[in-house]
Design a protein around this motif. Structure first.
Motif, PDB file in Angstrom:
ATOM      1  N   ASN A  85       0.828  -1.207   0.000  1.00 15.82           N
ATOM      2  CA  ASN A  85       0.000   0.000   0.000  1.00 15.82           C
ATOM      3  C   ASN A  85       0.865   1.261   0.000  1.00 15.82           C
ATOM      4  OD1 ASN A  85      -2.602  -1.050  -0.100  1.00 15.82           O
ATOM      5  ND2 ASN A  85      -2.754  -1.264   2.119  1.00 15.82           N
ATOM      6  N   ASP A  86       1.933   1.262   0.793  1.00 14.04           N
ATOM      7  CA  ASP A  86       2.799   2.430   0.872  1.00 14.04           C
ATOM      8  C   ASP A  86       3.483   2.696  -0.470  1.00 14.04           C
ATOM      9  OD1 ASP A  86       2.117   2.721   3.508  1.00 14.04           O
ATOM     10  OD2 ASP A  86       3.955   1.798   4.298  1.00 14.04           O
ATOM     11  N   HIS A  87       3.790   1.626  -1.190  1.00 17.88           N
ATOM     12  CA  HIS A  87       4.541   1.757  -2.442  1.00 17.88           C
ATOM     13  C   HIS A  87       3.628   2.082  -3.631  1.00 17.88           C
ATOM     14  CE1 HIS A  87       8.283   1.135  -4.685  1.00 17.88           C
ATOM     15  NE2 HIS A  87       7.550   0.576  -5.633  1.00 17.88           N
ATOM     16  N   LEU A  88       2.455   1.438  -3.680  1.00 19.72           N
ATOM     17  CA  LEU A  88       1.597   1.559  -4.865  1.00 19.72           C
ATOM     18  C   LEU A  88       0.250   2.235  -4.603  1.00 19.72           C
ATOM     19  CD1 LEU A  88       2.287  -1.938  -6.471  1.00 19.72           C
ATOM     20  CD2 LEU A  88       3.171   0.271  -7.218  1.00 19.72           C
ATOM     21  N   GLY A  89      -0.084   2.463  -3.338  1.00 20.71           N
ATOM     22  CA  GLY A  89      -1.323   3.169  -3.025  1.00 20.71           C
ATOM     23  C   GLY A  89      -2.441   2.227  -2.593  1.00 20.71           C
ATOM     24  N   HIS A  90      -3.373   2.799  -1.840  1.00 22.03           N
ATOM     25  CA  HIS A  90      -4.464   1.989  -1.286  1.00 22.03           C
ATOM     26  C   HIS A  90      -5.442   1.500  -2.356  1.00 22.03           C
ATOM     27  CE1 HIS A  90      -3.600   2.343   3.029  1.00 22.03           C
ATOM     28  NE2 HIS A  90      -3.079   3.519   2.715  1.00 22.03           N
ATOM     29  N   ALA A  91      -5.615   2.239  -3.429  1.00 19.99           N
ATOM     30  CA  ALA A  91      -6.514   1.789  -4.500  1.00 19.99           C
ATOM     31  C   ALA A  91      -5.987   0.493  -5.120  1.00 19.99           C
ATOM     32  CB  ALA A  91      -6.663   2.870  -5.565  1.00 19.99           C
TER      33      ALA A  91
END
Length: 308
Positions: free
Chosen positions: A186-192
């Motif tokens: 999530n931190d690297h690519l985002g919560h979506a």
């Protein structure tokens, strides 16, 4: 109406009347809209209500041996039938009679002689209400993100399957599945992107389990629970490892994972032969301990424990 499939199957209506002519007339009126089952007295009505679980009951009031009032009181006192809506159809048409019927729990009251088109429309309206209620009940048991069972549904099924396996002296297995280094994803690519991963994992696991009693539920966050009734430890481990392999085979890139270049999961399982009516907390704690061991050994693996 199939509670799980919405309107794909005809709803079921139980018609209870001691007069054959009335049973035949109501069957003719309703057969295009629903599956009609019949009872000619109160005892038959109670038996068929328990066995068939109809979506709606049309109940005559004046019957020999057991009146409609007695029938509805028995229905409402039984957990297996209290939820079934009842429409009284009666020659007793005074306001006090209608009031008594509604006080006893009926959802509607139709006086005889009835107008056929009015009966049909009222039945359709009540069946539509039943359908909407079932939809809401189902939605309350589904995780909105992954569209699989939620934690509430898992708890309900666990209690039911625990009791069933206890009666049959059959093993019950539980697996806890956790996505490896999901926070880093999530931190690297985002919560979506993380949400899309959870949906894909959920659907992959749901598709692999084919027995009607098996259940995959989102337990919380990136954690899933897999319930496997009548499954011993060896079979549970095999199924759990297949789930792990299936998720790795999705080949969803995870550039921030120290475990693998793709999304992986760790899995811990526990098998118990249930005893008694209450779920033993050791089933979950054992699966959780096995999950911890799988993580401690490097993740992307399945560990399984066998209860006493």
């Amino acid at each position: 109406m199939d509670k799980n499939q919405g309107m794909t199957a005809l709803p079921t209506v139980l018609v209870v009347d001691d007069e054959k002519q009335n049973r035949d007339l109501l069957t003719e009126l309703l057969h295009e809209d629903c599956r009609v089952i019949l009872a000619k007295n109160g005892n038959q009505a109670l038996e068929r209500a328990r066995e068939q679980q109809p979506d709606l009951i049309l109940l005559d009031v004046l019957m020999p041996d057991m009146s409609g009032h007695e029938v509805i009181q028995t229905l409402k006192n039984d957990d297996a039938t209290r939820h079934i809506p009842v429409i009284f159809i009666s020659a007793l048409d005074a306001p006090a009679d209608e009031e008594r019927g509604l006080d006893l729990g009926a959802v509607d009251y139709i006086a005889k002689p009835f107008h056929p088109s009015i009966v049909r429309k009222r039945v359709r309206n009540h069946l539509l209400s039943v359908h909407h209620r079932h939809l809401l009940e189902n939605l309350a048991m589904i995780d909105s993100l992954t569209e699989i069972a939620n934690r509430r549904r898992y708890a309900e099924v666990l209690e039911s399957e625990w009791r069933r396996c206890a009666r049959n002296a059959a093993p019950l297995s539980l697996a806890i599945v956790d996505v490896d280094h999901f926070k880093a994803y999530n931190d690297h690519l985002g919560h979506a992107a993380g949400d899309r991963v959870l949906r894909r994992i959920a659907q992959a696991m749901n598709g692999l389990l084919r027995r009607p009693g098996d259940l995959v539920a989102r337990y919380g966050g990136e954690e899933f629970a897999v319930l496997l009734p009548e499954t011993d430890a060896d079979s549970g481990y095999q199924i759990g490892n297949e789930l792990r392999q299936q998720i790795e085979a999705l080949a969803i890139a995870h550039p921030a994972s120290p475990v693998a270049p793709v999304i992986t999961v760790s899995l811990g399982g526990m098998t118990i032969v249930p005893a008694g009516g209450d779920v033993d907390p050791r089933l979950f704690s054992g699966a959780d301990a096995a999950l911890y061991a799988a993580k401690a050994e490097g993740r992307n693996r399945a560990f399984w424990r066998l209860g006493d």
